[in-house]
Design an enzyme around this catalytic site. Structure first.
Site, short mmCIF file in Angstrom:
data_model
loop_
_atom_site.label_atom_id
_atom_site.label_comp_id
_atom_site.label_asym_id
_atom_site.label_seq_id
_atom_site.Cartn_x
_atom_site.Cartn_y
_atom_site.Cartn_z
N SER A 773 68.16 74.70 16.73
CA SER A 773 69.50 74.13 16.87
C SER A 773 70.30 75.00 17.83
CB SER A 773 70.20 74.08 15.52
OG SER A 773 70.41 75.40 15.03
N HIS A 774 71.44 74.48 18.28
CA HIS A 774 72.31 75.25 19.17
C HIS A 774 72.65 76.60 18.55
CE1 HIS A 774 75.56 75.88 22.16
NE2 HIS A 774 76.22 76.39 21.15
N LEU A 775 73.03 76.57 17.28
CA LEU A 775 73.42 77.80 16.60
C LEU A 775 72.24 78.76 16.49
CD1 LEU A 775 75.40 79.53 15.03
CD2 LEU A 775 74.98 78.11 13.00
#
Length: 826
Positions: A773-775
């Site tokens: 994920s982006h995070l």
């Protein structure tokens, strides 16, 4: 909400929101105070007999229409279908009338992360046509539906285009809010929209055009990818993120351009492209610039290939606008340029390219036009000329076809011509509105001819569907591959929205075998110098076929994951162990075929192949200490490390270069920032990482293993602080100088750890999160130790240490949090 045609007529349902058991809806403000949001889909009784809402959440059938709830009649004139969602949920859905699926992009309902975000003024729109369907993912659209489509909001065309571009580019919510807050000149009349409630919903947008996401940053692919008239449209499948086209009665095509053309921050290869673009207005001229660098120019360095891939992507998708460049150049010129570029980069790909060069070449190729014989002819694509001179269509329509498409295509072809053609096709088949507001019907022969032209144009722009491409390339392949093509297409044609996991895995296996056979038998070794044009064009079509098969594997893997992750699927003795391990094997095989860590991928695939028969026969032993459990953990940890290495390599190749290129060309900053991550999240590797995460979690539960999942390994020390979310200002005036370890309650997956403050050294997230994920990706880039934990008992123990100095140590094998001694700073 946009209407869609059904066998019963035109259905225009709308959506209402309320808390559980209350029904609080007002014209201006709403407050939701419980932890559950009731969503009612409302439709007229006479149009809802066979109507269902089907989507990616179990409450609406998990894309299985047979499991989706029906509409129930009320005492009034409407029927309703009611579901309950949680705060932070993202629901992708379509309406289905009997067997008739709604076409186009998914509809999307996004529930804000907390009830507080609903307490804002409603922002509503004037009419359906004021909100492009790409804005389905915005908070404003949801609120507009909930308020019954009240008049009042002013969505100007500029605002709609800019916001659509941001959303379809996959920009995180915080960046969108910042973008609108800092824009000057009042261009974006979006008062009343809390952009923090908007999420990036484009994990598959850049490859498929259907924004799909959920609160964990995962993707669920929609069922059909054709519009309701049965036409496969490239604009409905994520190829175009540029501005809309305007139909014209005379030549109003503009040569105006905007850009910086600042090469001061670029290496030599990037500077050559930007300098060339300064005087390259048209698509042909831009292709000449690329050819001058990596084609006939012969520069195949990592810089040259990566910058060219970014540049071609932005041109083809509309991020960089093509304009009139003067002169009269038929599409055959574009085809010849593409042939030169392809010949050189394809030979580089199969002649010992480094890993970063391979990644760049594979992302450049899909954006080149076709140079098959019909497009290198001196006067290609002549069917549109005959169409524009037909006597059985209205004069205004003839003029629009002539000036918007025909003359433009034969004088100054560009990617926008495919967009114009598809918009016109929607109009003449009743999918779009006419100039007089009607949807009229046209001569059947005219529509047939226009459809044929549309298919020819898709072929030219290499924007065809997978089926169309394989049917075209089939005669050029060997007999055994022709049989594999037939088998795959037969399996694919039988897949529906409710396909079983067995059918999905069988289709994925056929796609994998076909792709591997094409590469092994037709794409080995360089093309000879002076080889014929036919050989080069066949090679391009075969290469694009294997690239499209890889993209389709992404879709199938996502559909399998939805079923694998269903309740009980991976319980001890559950039915999903064999499909999960089989799909992991197939995903790793795709990485091997893509020439990424081929040796390690082969070893992982071999180990999974040994485990698979035991899973298929139900003989896996998953208790603590059992060999099967240990082997599964070992091999999937290896697979996940390869996936993370792939992610890191994509970032190394594209992240910095895309940001620099965007600044140099005057492309909006966010387009450069999200480029590399969009490539990661649209890849088979992203799905492999998610699949590994599902199976590893289930294995830990079966063996009584640890409660943690380590996304970023390492050791960090600091004061343990609990926060609701990772966002600017969440730490207030807290002293960060001695380091902080955050215990975070919720995350959407679109945040960045650095947003909370520079003192954050580690994160413990109280929910599951995809590693890519982006995070997760940003945490790894920022070198912040990051783990997740969903065990309430463990979390309660952690909360007892809030305010204390602790040391967080994470590895694939274990995670520990121990006291670090010493007093925490005030």
């Amino acid at each position: 909400m946009r209407a869609f045609s059904t066998v019963a007529g035109v259905c225009s349902p709308h959506v209402l929101f309320s808390t559980r058991g209350s029904g609080v809806i007002s014209s201006g403000r709403r407050k939701l105070t419980t932890e559950c949001v009731r969503v009612q889909f409302v439709a007229p009784k006479d149009q809802s007999r066979n109507l269902k809402v089907v989507g990616d959440n179990p409450v609406v059938g998990s894309w299985n229409k047979d499991s989706a709830p029906s509409f129930s009649p009320t005492s009034g004139a409407d029927s309703i279908s009611e579901v309950e969602l949680q705060y932070g949920d993202v629901l992708n859905y379509k309406y289905v009338d009997g067997d008739n699926w709604e076409g186009g992009d998914n509809r999307i309902i996004m529930v804000p992360p907390s009830s507080a975000l609903w307490d804002v003024p409603l922002c509503v729109a004037k009419s359906d046509e004021d909100i492009p369907k790409d804005l389905l993912s915005t908070r404003a659209y949801i609120m507009w539906e909930a308020a019954g489509k009240q008049d009042g909001a002013d969505f100007g065309a500029a605002a709609a285009a800019e916001l659509r571009f941001l959303l379809r580019s996959g920009v995180p919510a915080q960046d969108i809010r910042n973008f609108f807050e800092t824009s000057s000149g009042g261009k974006f009349p979006l008062d009343g929209i809390d952009m923090s409630a908007t999420a990036a919903v484009v994990e598959y947008a850049n490859s498929n055009g259907n924004g799909n996401g959920n609160s964990n940053g995962s993707a669920s692919p929609p069922p059909p990818q054709v519009n309701s008239s049965g036409d496969y449209l490239a604009i409905d499948n994520g190829r175009w993120i540029g501005s809309d086209v305007e139909f014209m009665q005379q030549n109003n095509h503009s040569g105006d351009r905007k850009g910086n053309w600042d090469t001061s921050n670029l290496p030599e290869a990037g500077a050559q492209l930007v300098d060339g673009d300064r005087s390259a207005a048209s698509w042909r001229q831009k292709l000449e610039v690329v050819d001058g660098l990596v084609g006939r120019g012969g520069n195949q360095s990592s810089d040259a290939l990566a910058f060219s891939a970014i540049y071609c992507n932005w041109i083809g998708s509309g991020a960089i606008r093509c304009a009139e460049g003067g002169g009269h150049h038929r599409p055959c010129r574009h085809a010849e340029l593409a042939k030169s570029i392809f010949y050189n980069v394809e030979n580089k790909l199969v002649s010992g390219a480094e890993q970063d060069q391979t990644l760049a070449v594979r992302r450049l190729m899909p954006w080149l036009p076709s140079f098959t014989e019909e497009f290198t002819a001196s006067v290609p694509l002549t069917r549109i000329r005959d169409i524009a001179h037909r006597s059985d269509i209205p004069h205004d329509l003839k003029q629009e076809i002539k000036h918007t498409i025909q003359n433009k295509l034969h004088r100054n072809a560009g990617p926008e011509d495919l967009v114009a053609t598809e918009k016109m096709l929607q109009r003449i088949t009743g999918q779009g509105e006419q100039r007089d507001g009607s949807h009229g019907h046209y001569n059947e022969d005219f529509v047939k001819e226009f459809r044929l032209f549309h298919r020819e144009l898709k072929d030219f722009f290499n924007a065809s569907s997978l089926e169309e491409r394989l049917e075209r390339v089939r005669p050029s392949t060997k007999a055994d591959i022709q049989q594999q093509v037939d088998t795959f297409l037969s399996l694919k044609s039988r897949l529906g929205a409710g396909a079983s996991v067995g059918d999905l895995v069988a289709t994925l296996a056929a796609a994998t075998d076909l792709r591997k056979a094409i590469v092994d038998q037709h794409l080995q070794g360089p093309m000879a110098e002076g080889c014929g044009d036919g050989e080069i064009s066949t090679r391009q079509q075969l290469r694009l076929s294997e690239l499209e098969l890889e993209k389709y594997a992404f879709v199938l893997l996502s559909q399998v994951e939805t079923q694998v992750g269903s309740p009980g699927g991976l319980a001890a003795g559950g039915p999903m162990w064999a499909p999960a391990l089989h799909c992991a094997l197939l995903a790793v095989t795709h990485m091997q075929v893509s020439m990424f860590e081929a040796g390690e991928c082969q070893a992982i695939a071999s180990e999974l192949a040994q485990l698979l028969p035991r899973a298929q026969s139900g003989q896996l032993k998953l208790q603590q200490g059992k060999d099967d459990a240990l082997r599964i953990v070992s091999v999937l940890e290896r697979a996940r490390r390869v996936a993370e290495k792939y992610s890191d390599e994509i970032l190394n190749v594209f992240a910095d270069r895309a940001v620099k290129m965007a600044g140099a060309l005057g492309v909006q900053d966010h387009v450069g920032r999200v480029f590399s991550e969009s490539e990661i999240r649209a890849s088979v590797v992203f799905q492999l990482s998610k699949l590994c995460q599902l199976v590893l979690k289930a294995t830990r539960e079966s063996t009584g293993g640890g409660s943690y999942d380590a996304l970023v390994a390492g050791s960090a020390e600091g004061t343990l602080v609990e926060v609701d979310r990772i966002e600017p200002g969440v730490l207030g005036q807290m002293d960060q100088s001695q380091g902080l370890i955050l215990l975070v309650k919720h995350a959407s997956g679109d945040e960045e750890v650095s947003a909370a403050g520079p003192g954050v050294k580690g994160v413990i997230l109280a929910q599951e999160l995809p590693h890519l994920s982006h995070l997760g990706v940003r945490a790894r880039q920022e070198k912040v130790v990051f783990v997740t934990c969903e065990d309430d008992e463990v979390l309660a123990g952690l909360r007892a240490q809030i305010g204390q100095r602790v040391r967080l140590t994470a590895s694939a094998e274990s995670v520990t949090l121990v006291s670090a001694g010493g007093a925490a700073p005030p």
